[in-house]
Design an enzyme around this catalytic site. Structure first.
Site, short mmCIF file in Angstrom:
data_model
loop_
_atom_site.label_atom_id
_atom_site.label_comp_id
_atom_site.label_asym_id
_atom_site.label_seq_id
_atom_site.Cartn_x
_atom_site.Cartn_y
_atom_site.Cartn_z
CD GLN A 1 -3.12 -0.19 -0.10
OE1 GLN A 1 -2.85 -1.27 -0.34
NE2 GLN A 1 -3.96 0.80 -0.48
CG HIS B 1 -0.99 2.53 -4.17
ND1 HIS B 1 -1.50 2.52 -5.54
CD2 HIS B 1 -1.47 1.50 -3.50
CE1 HIS B 1 -2.26 1.42 -5.58
NE2 HIS B 1 -1.89 0.56 -4.29
CD GLU C 1 -8.67 2.63 -0.48
OE1 GLU C 1 -8.77 2.63 -1.69
OE2 GLU C 1 -7.37 3.02 0.10
CG ASP D 1 -5.38 -2.98 -4.93
OD1 ASP D 1 -6.33 -2.48 -4.07
OD2 ASP D 1 -4.14 -2.77 -4.55
CG HIS E 1 -53.33 16.81 -4.87
ND1 HIS E 1 -53.10 18.07 -5.16
CD2 HIS E 1 -52.17 16.36 -4.76
CE1 HIS E 1 -51.99 18.32 -5.87
NE2 HIS E 1 -51.11 17.01 -5.22
#
Length: 799
Positions: free
Chosen positions: A263, A266, A331, A365, A424
């Protein structure tokens, strides 16, 4: 090389806690970014393609003549990637598509009948045009094409637009183009950053405006999506990626370290955390991180990420780790513990969970099938993963029948009057005014009973006309009638009936005779116009609005039909594969539902001919519900098998009998119920006056005087039943079942056999296939000659 800090969660300083929970979002100059993004959006909105080219030259270092990717570029991309990558993309596409197609299957909601005649449901429709943003920069992301493009395709979006930042040579990465082509995405543009978001939100000369924008990006892309929200819809505010791992002593430290670095690589603003209750694991993971950083080609940026937003936090127990995880709202959450089953129910605020040591986050991923577009920066507390539902919206539909509107009329008119909206009110009221036209009579009919698609049963005349046959040649074996006809005494008695006078309203003589036939006093007998009326009277007697009857299909459908006609409800417990009663399931249902008043058991069962045993009936009687045993066909099993004599001693047992089948009096409609005297007396009170005519009464008395003659015809039918059952078993297109009635039930593969018999003038009963059972036919046992005609017709079939 940077090292990852090990800290105790309880001892975190306020600054460290803010750094960890706030991650990159807290460290960025959000005001400056928002101002810069606002200027870019305004410029693209005004300048269109010219502004896009200017920003592409400024931010991506390339001047483009055309923003659109042409087909030649896509074809060239295939030459730049190896076959193994294409195969990997195809496998990922299969898995991701399978997962997302399952989501699509549940988006159209079933019809909900809020009250009789008022049906509401939702239809799901994909957006006409969606925009996908695929990030570039420090990595190549064909997986982002799959994660956004596959749910868009599954959702049925008509037009998919893809934007990605170009390389300095003016091209998009070959894997990105190949992935898009494998999904059939052809509208691809070389535009990145906030300017791409603006282009898709407002449209330019080249880039079309879309309904919704999807895809993660850097802080500028996220800020742009937030600013154009309202002009277009957006999926979620997705920023720098992050992972949290909760692990105990069972975890492999080298694997945990690798997952953290996967991770961190990235970007320098990625976040990675380990929470553990084992200090040894913490030290071993920290050491493994440093070792793997030295070997990792992306170690430089991964190290910066770890130093900024990474940490190993020691917790007192794993529940404390889950509490912090729900506050952090990661996440990605990996759980590598021996307690995963107990801990998973505690997870609330997470984008995607990866359970166990063999579920590393990169599988999500790329290829496991789950979607990797997830909320970051704490937004997992309010957003979920990207899914098919995000690529469209539901359309609410309602359909109201005339009766349904009549039932709603007073409520709607009162509310409209209270709100001061007479228009109505009139929109409803006008539909009930006759004016110059007659009111639609459907308004007066209960919606649960009226069926405009109802087709009456076929008659011999219908069959003769349909297939150009002689009406006298039609063989009627569809309704369980006795082909030998009534006794000679009945024929004589019918000629002597005087129809001038009403019958005796108490039917005392008839009840005496019927009681003598079944071995009961007359007080236990209630006469009826056929067995159907006896069933109707029993339901009318016991079942009110909201109360329930239980039946066991496949069985006589009038149990359910009459119950609904009388305002009751129906619960069905299907029979077992061999058509026997599913007693354990029936008892469980009855125990759960106190509203059940009547349990119907047909024996021999119509249409299968199956017999209910005394232990089965006894188990039903022990529920203290009224158990109605329909013995319409009992004589073909043996009248000594009847439960009728038991009703004098069992107050919640009712047995229904008829003369229609065995005595060949179907046209005269004489039935009766054998019941506790209190039930029988009440049935006689609520029936219609003079419900049994004098001809039927006379025919019953004559039949009871001619039992030996009638038993001879019954014996012939039983013998023919055995013969026919053996013969039918030889036809490969039939699966006949044993029967104790005057018919045989045989499963088929559809209506072919039924229709072939009709063309030859042979009428049998057809049962269409259902979720539980295949199609079937029911053949009434005829005379020996009639049965041979049936077998000859089947022998000539080419199926």
């Amino acid at each position: 090389m940077a090292s990852i800090k090990i800290q105790n969660l309880k001892e975190l300083s306020a600054a460290d806690r803010d750094r960890i929970i706030g991650r990159a979002a807290a460290a960025s100059d959000s005001v400056t970014i928002e101002q810069q993004v606002a200027a870019i959006i305004a410029s693209v909105r005004k300048g269109g393609d010219a502004a896009l080219r200017r920003y592409t030259a400024e931010f991506d270092g390339v001047e483009l003549d055309s923003l659109a990717v042409v087909r030649a570029e896509v074809e060239a991309a295939y030459a730049q990637v190896d076959e193994a990558l294409v195969a990997a993309l195809k496998q990922a596409i299969r898995n991701i598509t399978k997962f997302h197609e399952a989501q699509r299957a549940n988006l159209d909601t079933p019809t909900v009948v809020t009250q009789p005649g008022v049906a509401i449901w939702r239809l799901w429709r994909g957006f006409d045009r969606v925009g996908l943003y695929v990030p570039g920069g420090k990595a190549i992301y064909p997986s982002s094409v799959l994660m956004n493009g596959i749910p868009a395709r599954v959702a049925g979006c008509r037009d998919i637009v893809l934007c990605a930042p170009p390389a300095p040579n003016g091209s998009l990465p070959a894997p990105t183009l190949v992935a898009a082509d494998l999904l059939g995405i052809s509208r691809i543009f070389k535009v990145g950053g906030a300017q791409a978001i603006a282009a898709m939100a407002y449209g330019t000369e080249s880039v079309p405006r879309v309904n919704k924008i999807y895809g993660a990006g850097n802080r500028y892309v996220t800020a742009a999506k937030m600013q154009v929200w309202g002009q277009v819809a957006i999926d979620m505010p997705a920023g720098p990626t992050e992972v949290m791992i909760i692990a105990d002593a069972s975890a492999n430290p080298a694997w945990v370290a690798a997952d953290l670095l996967a991770q961190a690589e990235h970007g320098e603003d990625s976040a990675c955390l380990l929470l553990t209750d084992d200090t040894n694991l913490a030290r071993d993971v920290a050491a493994a991180v440093e070792q793997q950083l030295e070997e990792l080609a992306t170690g430089q940026r991964a190290g910066v990420s770890i130093a900024r937003y990474g940490a190993i936090l020691i917790v007192t127990d794993l529940r404390q780790a889950l509490d912090f995880a729900n506050e952090y709202a990661p996440e990605h959450l990996e759980m590598i513990t021996a307690q995963n089953d107990a801990l998973l129910p505690l997870v609330r605020n997470v984008g995607s969970v990866f359970l166990g040591p063999y579920s590393p986050e990169p599988t999500g991923d790329y290829a496991s099938g789950s979607n990797h577009v997830l909320p970051t920066s704490g937004y997992a507390s309010m957003f979920g993963p990207l899914e098919v539902a995000a690529f469209g919206r539901a359309i609410q539909v309602q359909e109201i029948t005339a009766e349904g509107l009549a039932n709603l009329r007073e409520t709607v008119e009162r509310l409209a009057t209270a709100e001061g909206l007479p228009g109505h009110r009139n929109a409803v009221a006008i539909r009930f005014k006759l004016g110059g036209e007659l009111m639609n009579p459907e308004i007066l009919i209960r919606a649960d009973l009226y069926r405009s698609d109802y087709h009456p049963p076929l008659t011999p005349q219908d069959i003769a006309a349909r297939y150009d046959l002689d009406p006298t040649s039609i063989l009627k074996l569809d309704s369980g009638e006795n082909p030998f006809g009534p006794s000679r005494g009945v024929r004589t008695a019918l000629g002597e009936v005087d129809p001038t006078w009403y019958p005796d309203p108490t039917y005392q003589n008839l009840r005496d005779a019927l009681g003598g036939y079944v071995g009961l006093p007359a007080a236990c007998i209630a006469v009826s116009n056929g067995a159907d009326e006896a069933l109707d009277l029993l339901i009318r007697l016991c079942v009110g609005a909201g109360e329930v009857v239980l039946d066991c299909p496949p069985t006589f459908p009038m149990y359910a039909t009459i119950a609904r006609m009388r305002g009751g409800q129906v619960i069905s417990v299907p029979r077992l594969a061999d058509f026997n009663l599913d007693i354990p399931n029936i008892l469980a249902v009855v125990e759960r539902d106190p509203a059940i008043k009547i349990i119907f058991a047909c024996s021999p069962n119509n249409p299968t001919g199956t017999v209910a045993t005394w232990p089965e009936i006894s188990a039903l009687l022990n529920t203290d519900r009224l158990v109605v045993v329909d013995e319409t066909y009992i004589e073909f099993q043996g009248r000594e098998c009847s439960l009728a004599p038991l009703v004098a001693d069992i107050p919640n047992l009712v047995v229904v009998r008829t003369f229609s089948k065995w005595a060949a009096l179907a046209g005269l409609r004489l039935g009766f119920a054998c019941a506790d005297p209190r039930i029988a007396a009440t049935l006689m009170q609520i029936k219609a006056p003079y419900n049994v005519n004098r001809a039927a009464e006379a025919a019953v008395h004559a039949s009871l005087a001619d039992i030996p003659d009638l038993d001879a015809s019954v014996s012939t039918i039983v013998a023919e039943r055995s013969h026919l059952l053996k013969a039918l078993a030889h036809f490969p297109f039939l699966r006949p079942f044993p029967s104790a009635a005057n018919f045989i039930y045989a499963e088929t593969d559809g209506p072919t056999i039924y229709e072939a018999l009709l063309r030859q003038g042979i009428m049998v009963r057809y049962f269409s296939a259902s979720d539980a059972r295949p199609a079937a036919i029911r053949i009434t046992i005829g005379t020996p000659e009639q049965n041979e005609r049936v077998l000859a017709a089947m022998a000539g079939m080419k199926v």
